[in-house]
Write an enzyme that holds these catalytic residues in place. Sequence first.
Site, PDB file in Angstrom:
ATOM      1  CG  ASP A 126     -13.885 -81.275  29.704  1.00  0.00           C
ATOM      2  OD1 ASP A 126     -14.271 -80.308  29.386  1.00  0.00           O
ATOM      3  OD2 ASP A 126     -13.042 -82.020  28.812  1.00  0.00           O
TER       4      ASP A 126
HETATM    5 MG    MG Z   1     -12.270 -81.219  26.980  1.00  0.00          MG
END
Ligand code: MG
Length: 235
Positions: free
Chosen positions: A22
Amino acid sequence: MSAAQASAQHPTPIPPPLVLLDLDGTLMDSAPGITASVIAAFERLGLPVPDEQGLRSFVGPPLPASMRAHGVPEERLTEAVTAYRAAFEAGGMWDSRVFAGVPEVLQQLRGAGYTLAIATSKPQVYARPICERYGLSDLVDGVYGAPLDHIPSSKATVIADALADLGPRVPTTERIVMVGDRHHDVEGSAEHGIACLGVDWGYADPGELAGAVAIVPAVADLLAAISAQVRPRVG
Ligand SMILES: [Mg+2]
């Protein structure tokens, strides 16, 4: 020669393990530029600006869902997203920093043989130039973001795009791990049967990462946590 003998002589190469990363809250602290752009959008629409905790919750998830959750009526969603993007493009997108130690960890992971791909809910049209500017693009094998805002997306669809694009470089599911800071990362990877390591330095609320296989306390612990989950080499 039998097929088994042939395959023993020329075994199909097993792809290295894959780490999906991420971006916001995991590799980068992007909160300042994102929250400033949210404030600008709510002020532009004449709607009450979310409190500090509300503002932080915008970091990571797809934008329209966050707007909806904080009182933007359905019929003004496009207007709100447009106002946000204007502020973001005017400067918010450059108001972020890579967390200390992240480039070194990415280099170590690659050195150990992992394939690395960034999978973010940030639209790809922003994610790629941001990763380029902050020196992350050269440290990974791909940067995958969301499509434009009018096309529904989730972490699961971004991961699907990444896996499709990486093609033969994608190993079996148990040799893939996601690293993320929000429940969207845990849930999106789970949809693909992929385990998720939660990071403790991002924007999750307490208890939000309960579905993660482990919580990584600090950037310095990332290499060990990933190696414990998926070994860099077979054998
Ligand atoms: Mg994040």
